[in-house]
Design a protein around this motif. Structure first.
Motif, PDB file in Angstrom:
ATOM      1  N   UNK A  57       0.850  -1.192   0.000  1.00 18.72           N
ATOM      2  CA  UNK A  57       0.000   0.000   0.000  1.00 18.72           C
ATOM      3  C   UNK A  57       0.887   1.245   0.000  1.00 18.72           C
ATOM      4  N   UNK A  58       0.569   2.181  -0.879  1.00 17.15           N
ATOM      5  CA  UNK A  58       1.226   3.489  -0.888  1.00 17.15           C
ATOM      6  C   UNK A  58       0.197   4.513  -0.424  1.00 17.15           C
ATOM      7  N   UNK A  59       0.408   5.054   0.771  1.00 18.11           N
ATOM      8  CA  UNK A  59      -0.544   5.981   1.380  1.00 18.11           C
ATOM      9  C   UNK A  59      -0.242   7.409   0.948  1.00 18.11           C
ATOM     10  N   UNK A 109      -9.657   7.371  -1.400  1.00 19.49           N
ATOM     11  CA  UNK A 109     -10.052   6.921  -0.074  1.00 19.49           C
ATOM     12  C   UNK A 109      -9.350   7.670   1.037  1.00 19.49           C
ATOM     13  N   UNK A 110      -9.875   7.500   2.232  1.00 21.53           N
ATOM     14  CA  UNK A 110      -9.315   8.085   3.450  1.00 21.53           C
ATOM     15  C   UNK A 110      -8.408   7.042   4.086  1.00 21.53           C
ATOM     16  N   UNK A 111      -7.119   7.311   4.158  1.00 22.17           N
ATOM     17  CA  UNK A 111      -6.178   6.316   4.673  1.00 22.17           C
ATOM     18  C   UNK A 111      -6.414   6.014   6.150  1.00 22.17           C
ATOM     19  N   UNK A 112      -7.151   6.876   6.845  1.00 22.61           N
ATOM     20  CA  UNK A 112      -7.465   6.636   8.254  1.00 22.61           C
ATOM     21  C   UNK A 112      -8.619   5.653   8.419  1.00 22.61           C
ATOM     22  N   UNK A 113      -9.483   5.579   7.410  1.00 23.76           N
ATOM     23  CA  UNK A 113     -10.684   4.747   7.506  1.00 23.76           C
ATOM     24  C   UNK A 113     -10.640   3.510   6.620  1.00 23.76           C
ATOM     25  N   UNK A 114      -9.714   3.433   5.702  1.00 26.28           N
ATOM     26  CA  UNK A 114      -9.653   2.339   4.714  1.00 26.28           C
ATOM     27  C   UNK A 114      -9.490   0.987   5.401  1.00 26.28           C
ATOM     28  N   UNK A 115     -10.148  -0.036   4.853  1.00 18.92           N
ATOM     29  CA  UNK A 115     -10.034  -1.395   5.388  1.00 18.92           C
ATOM     30  C   UNK A 115      -8.898  -2.124   4.666  1.00 18.92           C
ATOM     31  N   UNK A 122       4.006  -1.199   3.639  1.00 16.30           N
ATOM     32  CA  UNK A 122       3.310   0.072   3.485  1.00 16.30           C
ATOM     33  C   UNK A 122       4.350   1.129   3.152  1.00 16.30           C
ATOM     34  N   UNK A 123       3.941   2.093   2.341  1.00 15.00           N
ATOM     35  CA  UNK A 123       4.791   3.225   1.977  1.00 15.00           C
ATOM     36  C   UNK A 123       4.030   4.505   2.302  1.00 15.00           C
ATOM     37  N   UNK A 124       4.755   5.500   2.764  1.00 19.88           N
ATOM     38  CA  UNK A 124       4.156   6.817   2.986  1.00 19.88           C
ATOM     39  C   UNK A 124       5.223   7.873   2.717  1.00 19.88           C
ATOM     40  N   UNK A 125       5.063   8.596   1.638  1.00 21.68           N
ATOM     41  CA  UNK A 125       6.040   9.619   1.265  1.00 21.68           C
ATOM     42  C   UNK A 125       5.506  11.012   1.575  1.00 21.68           C
ATOM     43  N   UNK A 126       6.013  11.602   2.652  1.00 19.47           N
ATOM     44  CA  UNK A 126       5.631  12.962   3.046  1.00 19.47           C
ATOM     45  C   UNK A 126       4.120  13.092   3.174  1.00 19.47           C
ATOM     46  N   UNK A 127       3.518  12.070   3.782  1.00 16.22           N
ATOM     47  CA  UNK A 127       2.067  12.033   3.994  1.00 16.22           C
ATOM     48  C   UNK A 127       1.706  12.199   5.460  1.00 16.22           C
ATOM     49  N   UNK A 128       2.436  11.535   6.353  1.00 15.77           N
ATOM     50  CA  UNK A 128       2.108  11.587   7.781  1.00 15.77           C
ATOM     51  C   UNK A 128       2.084  13.020   8.301  1.00 15.77           C
ATOM     52  N   UNK A 129       2.972  13.854   7.775  1.00 15.90           N
ATOM     53  CA  UNK A 129       3.079  15.232   8.259  1.00 15.90           C
ATOM     54  C   UNK A 129       1.820  16.048   7.973  1.00 15.90           C
ATOM     55  N   UNK A 130       0.958  15.545   7.089  1.00 18.12           N
ATOM     56  CA  UNK A 130      -0.314  16.216   6.806  1.00 18.12           C
ATOM     57  C   UNK A 130      -1.474  15.633   7.623  1.00 18.12           C
ATOM     58  N   UNK A 131      -1.181  14.602   8.434  1.00 19.18           N
ATOM     59  CA  UNK A 131      -2.190  13.994   9.300  1.00 19.18           C
ATOM     60  C   UNK A 131      -2.149  14.684  10.655  1.00 19.18           C
ATOM     61  N   UNK A 132      -3.283  15.101  11.156  1.00 18.45           N
ATOM     62  CA  UNK A 132      -3.328  15.799  12.442  1.00 18.45           C
ATOM     63  C   UNK A 132      -2.643  14.964  13.523  1.00 18.45           C
TER      64      UNK A 132
END
Length: 235
Positions: A57-59, A109-115, A122-132
């Motif tokens: 998964x690439x978030x 989709x919403x990565x916080x709610x996705x099943x 899992x991959x996350x490129x400069x994404x977490x910093x936009x999550x509250x």
């Protein structure tokens, strides 16, 4: 297309709309130091940990550039799934996937709610910093819970220093980099203001602590340039 988004006055907070999506690939390469190198490292660890029929998964996949690069070097059958909440980004991702005839799936989709299904990586490129910050740890736990044993989470983030002078110097170093890429002082100021309270970075230590306290047995930095870092967390 060249990034000219911040050459004019901006009257709203930063968002991943059509204007940004149109120039996003150029924006990344000119705004993130050693972006291609960090992507190569990410791809290396994904491929090393990917099993037959495994899931990645690439978030916040944006235009799916990284998944396309991973797809090119696959040595086994795998499910590459990109998630993003920007329709503009995904529209461009789908065009690229179709153009390359790649076996890559992208979803709105919403990565916080996705099943999530059980995944290898899992991959996350400069994404977490936009999550509250209040919900960021919940997402990390959800990622850990969705990984196979010894599965990996590779994430890149802008980081801060809690030493005031060092943090100021790191920012200045980064702005010098952006000027070398052709951005003006005005563009740099405009983007900084647009990102205020939208992008909330943690320190290197805070990112590692967050991973260790939410389901991962190990986490460390595998690449860093000034205030940009790529981490690997192992379940």
């Amino acid at each position: 297309m060249n990034d000219k988004v911040f050459t004019k006055p901006i009257k709203k907070q930063f968002e991943f709309d059509e204007e940004v999506a149109a120039v996003f690939d150029d924006m990344l390469e000119r705004s993130v130091p050693f972006y291609k190198e960090s992507q190569k490292i990410t791809k290396f660890f994904v491929l090393k940990n990917l099993s037959e029929n495994g899931i990645v998964y690439d978030l916040g996949c944006s235009t799916a550039s990284l998944l396309l690069n991973i797809n090119r070097d696959l040595e086994c059958k795998a499910n590459l799934i990109g998630l993003d909440n920007s329709e503009a980004m995904l529209a461009r991702a789908k065009r690229k996937i179709e153009a390359f005839g790649a076996d890559v799936q992208v979803e709105l989709g919403d990565i916080l709610e996705y099943e999530y299904k059980e995944a290898d990586a899992f991959i996350s490129n400069y994404t977490l910093q936009f999550i509250r910050p209040l919900v960021r740890e919940k997402l990390i736990k959800k990622i850990a819970d969705s990984l196979k044993k010894e599965g990996v989470f590779i994430f890149s983030e802008k980081v801060i220093s809690h030493h005031p002078k060092l943090n100021k110097d790191l920012i200045e170093c980064y702005y010098d980099f952006k000027k070398e890429q052709g951005y003006s002082e005005y563009e740099i100021m405009q983007k900084r203001e647009a990102l205020e309270n939208v992008l909330v970075p943690y320190s290197e230590e805070e990112n590692i602590k967050m991973a260790l306290e939410n389901g991962f047995s190990h986490c460390e930095v595998v690449f860093r340039w000034a205030n940009f870092a790529t981490f690997i967390a192992i379940k």
